[in-house]
Motif scaffolding. Sequence first.
Motif, PDB file in Angstrom:
ATOM      1  N   ASP A  82      -3.321   4.788  -2.533  1.00  0.00           N
ATOM      2  CA  ASP A  82      -4.350   5.699  -2.036  1.00  0.00           C
ATOM      3  C   ASP A  82      -3.912   7.133  -2.311  1.00  0.00           C
ATOM      4  O   ASP A  82      -3.092   7.672  -1.582  1.00  0.00           O
ATOM      5  CB  ASP A  82      -4.553   5.454  -0.540  1.00  0.00           C
ATOM      6  N   GLU A  83      -4.451   7.742  -3.350  1.00  0.00           N
ATOM      7  CA  GLU A  83      -4.098   9.108  -3.757  1.00  0.00           C
ATOM      8  C   GLU A  83      -2.575   9.302  -3.797  1.00  0.00           C
ATOM      9  O   GLU A  83      -2.040  10.159  -3.103  1.00  0.00           O
ATOM     10  CB  GLU A  83      -4.702  10.130  -2.778  1.00  0.00           C
ATOM     11  N   PRO A  84      -1.862   8.506  -4.603  1.00  0.00           N
ATOM     12  CA  PRO A  84      -0.403   8.547  -4.523  1.00  0.00           C
ATOM     13  C   PRO A  84       0.207   9.848  -5.016  1.00  0.00           C
ATOM     14  O   PRO A  84       1.354  10.141  -4.709  1.00  0.00           O
ATOM     15  CB  PRO A  84       0.026   7.389  -5.428  1.00  0.00           C
ATOM     16  N   THR A  85      -0.529  10.638  -5.778  1.00  0.00           N
ATOM     17  CA  THR A  85       0.103  11.824  -6.380  1.00  0.00           C
ATOM     18  C   THR A  85      -0.535  13.137  -5.961  1.00  0.00           C
ATOM     19  O   THR A  85      -0.173  14.180  -6.480  1.00  0.00           O
ATOM     20  CB  THR A  85       0.043  11.732  -7.924  1.00  0.00           C
ATOM     21  N   THR A  86      -1.456  13.094  -5.013  1.00  0.00           N
ATOM     22  CA  THR A  86      -2.164  14.322  -4.658  1.00  0.00           C
ATOM     23  C   THR A  86      -1.233  15.380  -4.081  1.00  0.00           C
ATOM     24  O   THR A  86      -1.433  16.572  -4.300  1.00  0.00           O
ATOM     25  CB  THR A  86      -3.277  14.000  -3.643  1.00  0.00           C
ATOM     26  N   ALA A  87      -0.193  14.936  -3.353  1.00  0.00           N
ATOM     27  CA  ALA A  87       0.682  15.909  -2.703  1.00  0.00           C
ATOM     28  C   ALA A  87       1.819  16.361  -3.626  1.00  0.00           C
ATOM     29  O   ALA A  87       2.685  17.108  -3.205  1.00  0.00           O
ATOM     30  CB  ALA A  87       1.256  15.306  -1.419  1.00  0.00           C
ATOM     31  N   ILE A 123       0.829  -1.210   0.000  1.00  0.00           N
ATOM     32  CA  ILE A 123       0.000   0.000   0.000  1.00  0.00           C
ATOM     33  C   ILE A 123       0.862   1.258   0.000  1.00  0.00           C
ATOM     34  O   ILE A 123       1.922   1.304   0.613  1.00  0.00           O
ATOM     35  CB  ILE A 123      -1.009  -0.016   1.182  1.00  0.00           C
ATOM     36  N   ILE A 124       0.412   2.240  -0.764  1.00  0.00           N
ATOM     37  CA  ILE A 124       1.066   3.551  -0.808  1.00  0.00           C
ATOM     38  C   ILE A 124       0.064   4.577  -0.320  1.00  0.00           C
ATOM     39  O   ILE A 124      -1.085   4.561  -0.756  1.00  0.00           O
ATOM     40  CB  ILE A 124       1.455   3.955  -2.242  1.00  0.00           C
ATOM     41  N   PHE A 125       0.504   5.469   0.558  1.00  0.00           N
ATOM     42  CA  PHE A 125      -0.422   6.471   1.080  1.00  0.00           C
ATOM     43  C   PHE A 125      -0.215   7.811   0.394  1.00  0.00           C
ATOM     44  O   PHE A 125       0.735   8.026  -0.337  1.00  0.00           O
ATOM     45  CB  PHE A 125      -0.237   6.616   2.585  1.00  0.00           C
ATOM     46  N   GLN A 126      -1.147   8.722   0.728  1.00  0.00           N
ATOM     47  CA  GLN A 126      -1.176  10.017   0.057  1.00  0.00           C
ATOM     48  C   GLN A 126       0.054  10.866   0.358  1.00  0.00           C
ATOM     49  O   GLN A 126       0.722  11.345  -0.535  1.00  0.00           O
ATOM     50  CB  GLN A 126      -2.439  10.756   0.490  1.00  0.00           C
ATOM     51  N   ALA A 166       3.875   9.236   6.103  1.00  0.00           N
ATOM     52  CA  ALA A 166       3.820   7.777   6.125  1.00  0.00           C
ATOM     53  C   ALA A 166       5.180   7.169   6.442  1.00  0.00           C
ATOM     54  O   ALA A 166       5.264   6.046   6.913  1.00  0.00           O
ATOM     55  CB  ALA A 166       3.309   7.255   4.787  1.00  0.00           C
ATOM     56  N   LEU A 167       6.234   7.903   6.188  1.00  0.00           N
ATOM     57  CA  LEU A 167       7.579   7.403   6.499  1.00  0.00           C
ATOM     58  C   LEU A 167       7.966   7.827   7.913  1.00  0.00           C
ATOM     59  O   LEU A 167       7.532   8.860   8.400  1.00  0.00           O
ATOM     60  CB  LEU A 167       8.596   7.968   5.494  1.00  0.00           C
ATOM     61  N   ASN A 168       8.787   6.998   8.545  1.00  0.00           N
ATOM     62  CA  ASN A 168       9.225   7.301   9.902  1.00  0.00           C
ATOM     63  C   ASN A 168      10.375   8.313   9.860  1.00  0.00           C
ATOM     64  O   ASN A 168      11.411   8.038   9.273  1.00  0.00           O
ATOM     65  CB  ASN A 168       9.672   6.011  10.569  1.00  0.00           C
ATOM     66  N   PRO A 169      10.200   9.470  10.482  1.00  0.00           N
ATOM     67  CA  PRO A 169      11.215  10.525  10.337  1.00  0.00           C
ATOM     68  C   PRO A 169      12.534  10.226  11.044  1.00  0.00           C
ATOM     69  O   PRO A 169      13.538  10.853  10.736  1.00  0.00           O
ATOM     70  CB  PRO A 169      10.536  11.753  10.957  1.00  0.00           C
ATOM     71  N   GLN A 189       7.958   9.534  -2.408  1.00  0.00           N
ATOM     72  CA  GLN A 189       6.902   8.668  -2.905  1.00  0.00           C
ATOM     73  C   GLN A 189       7.516   7.437  -3.583  1.00  0.00           C
ATOM     74  O   GLN A 189       6.971   6.348  -3.479  1.00  0.00           O
ATOM     75  CB  GLN A 189       5.997   9.451  -3.859  1.00  0.00           C
ATOM     76  N   ARG A 190       8.661   7.601  -4.234  1.00  0.00           N
ATOM     77  CA  ARG A 190       9.342   6.452  -4.829  1.00  0.00           C
ATOM     78  C   ARG A 190       9.792   5.472  -3.754  1.00  0.00           C
ATOM     79  O   ARG A 190       9.711   4.253  -3.939  1.00  0.00           O
ATOM     80  CB  ARG A 190      10.549   6.911  -5.654  1.00  0.00           C
ATOM     81  N   VAL A 191      10.279   6.019  -2.633  1.00  0.00           N
ATOM     82  CA  VAL A 191      10.681   5.140  -1.529  1.00  0.00           C
ATOM     83  C   VAL A 191       9.462   4.367  -1.016  1.00  0.00           C
ATOM     84  O   VAL A 191       9.534   3.164  -0.756  1.00  0.00           O
ATOM     85  CB  VAL A 191      11.330   5.957  -0.388  1.00  0.00           C
ATOM     86  N   MET A 192       8.318   5.059  -0.908  1.00  0.00           N
ATOM     87  CA  MET A 192       7.079   4.398  -0.476  1.00  0.00           C
ATOM     88  C   MET A 192       6.734   3.248  -1.421  1.00  0.00           C
ATOM     89  O   MET A 192       6.349   2.170  -0.982  1.00  0.00           O
ATOM     90  CB  MET A 192       5.912   5.399  -0.477  1.00  0.00           C
ATOM     91  N   ILE A 193       6.875   3.504  -2.723  1.00  0.00           N
ATOM     92  CA  ILE A 193       6.554   2.460  -3.699  1.00  0.00           C
ATOM     93  C   ILE A 193       7.542   1.308  -3.551  1.00  0.00           C
ATOM     94  O   ILE A 193       7.159   0.141  -3.588  1.00  0.00           O
ATOM     95  CB  ILE A 193       6.562   3.032  -5.132  1.00  0.00           C
TER      96      ILE A 193
END
Lengths: 342, 343
Positions: free
Chosen positions: B245-250, B91-94, B99-102, B227-231
Amino acid sequence: MSNKAVISIKDLKKHFPVKNVWGTDIALVKALDGVDLKIESGKTFGIVGESGCGKTTLMRTLLRLVEPTSGSVVLSEELTRGQFSCNNLEDLTSDELRRFRRQIGVVFQDPMGALNPRMLIKDIVSEPLVIHGKTDNTRERVIELLKNVGLGEEHRYRYPHEFSGGQRQRIVIARALALEPKILVLDEPTSALDVSVQAQILNLLNDLQRKYDLTYIFISHDLSVIEYMCDRLAVMYLGKVVEEADTEELFSNPQHPYTKALLSATPNFEKDKEKIMILGDVPSPITYLDESEVKLATEMTDQERLEIKAIEGKGIDYIVRSSLNEVFPLKKIANEHYARVK
Amino acid sequence: MLEIKDLKTNFNTYDGVVKALDGVNLSIKDGEIFGLVGETGSGKSVTAYSVLKLLPKTAEIVAGKIILNGEDITDATEDRLRQIRGGEIGIIFQDPLSALNPVMTVNEQVGEILVLHQDAEINKLAYEKEIPVYKSEKWKSSPGVEFTIMAICISFISLFTMIGQFTFGLPFLFVIGIMFLRDYLQKEVPESALDLMVIEALSRVKLPNPKQIASSYPHELSGGMQQRVMIAMALAGKAKMLIADEPTTALDVTIQAQILQLIKDIQKEENMSVLLITHDLGVVAETCEKVAVMYKGKIVEEASVDQIFTNPQHEYTKALLNAIPKGGKERLKVPEIGEAGAI
């Protein structure tokens, strides 16, 4: 460009210094780097660009919320009404500046962030009136403003969280109109909204423009919205205007490679259209004061300038940035169409 | 691949029950990009979260069935769900930054997924290449222990220096010297199998310079790179299905085009199924093959992409298409549906 410019921006520059640990400047962020624009009265002027290209800095310099490094903003007779000592934004006294700011309303992107959650709607909308000492008949004025944006009297005693996103944006617009401004700066007014609500807000903005003869400065990255709203358009990239033209002209005949890439990247309903891809991200706007890499810019071909193949430190950033700045000045393509191309 | 039958999800609030999903039927085939469109509050994200049981505590699935590859996962145990999340459905979030741990590097975050779902592969790679499995041997003890030894040595040295007997501190100085020397000599220690897998996962999403990116923190990357890291994380577990889930809205439009192209490429390469949730009809038109339109917890129309844009059947779909500015300057038709918020 028409003579009826309400604001003329001439070679506006805003450079933010980057300091090292000892406080000496090592680099400059050229947020605005020589922007020339004329904003016509009663029209909608669109500014397109990606995050970090200087749209917001331009808006803030127009309101003199940040002091520009160089360049000037000349106000027209329509804005000064002969009340100010001069028509140059830089030389206004603080009192004149306050009166000038009345004439520009601002609508921000996120309506929830722009509204104080602990204030009633009537207080939010009347706050500019109180600040500028126009408190004669606040109650009637608030009702009138809310009606203008399609809200009712009964909404006055509610808090922002009780409204939906579209209604909140209407409240922000009502507040921006409270002091009867001549210019409305719309900073991504619909990007937080759904399409159906976006359509309502865009219609409302068009109605208000006709009713009050407003000038809009419309900042957005959504090209379909820009195409619908704007009469004239400037595409910004790394603090520079790379192309400026009337909307139809720009959409039918884009000249600058970045404009072309931007137009082709916008999702639309033609499925098998070929896309121009920009590789990598927009380079950093930081310019290092060490000028050792300048020469490379002129040695590159057009294609290389656009294709940022990999982000390998400041070298390539610098090459792309300087290729956009120094190599090509704005050139006239057609009537009132300018682009930075060879 | 994934089949959802008459799914009903309710949210229990103080104001009453919110029927977020009111009988959703979906079926996503193998190797298909399926678009789910709708406005805020229509229940598109809740559909995705119901599948993976990522719902908040106030929500409950009242009725319906979720079938993944012929297996009913509606009442799956927590252990089974853990295998599914990341292992079978990625899953990929918006918003990638939240979504990533800072406080974890990209290496650690992608590695975590690999350890959970690809342990056998990592061991195999380590065995083949004769390199350490998880961590390089550089820090045999934990950094905390090394730091403590260093601190004790320094305090003894300063103590002896203060009482005028510097020579007593020399053995401690020697210990510090050995620690630095060990660090220096072990610089060329080979990478672990896990590190290699992480770098491979990052290069699959076409990140430039994956080695450098692996050692950086999320805030150091741009939105598109995050977002690439999320993918990369969603794909690391060799999932056969991707929920976006809305991968490109931001993201900006040019970056959006890159990310959508990447999702399309990977889908083709791996023959994955993708469930793309978005509110942007343009994104759907470009990416998907089939599309379902959601409104108030129900799917009001489902058709192929070509059909839905040329010949929409449902009133709501027509209204939604009309509300998009398309060139001309004529007044936009506003759908008379009001804003969602159905209690």
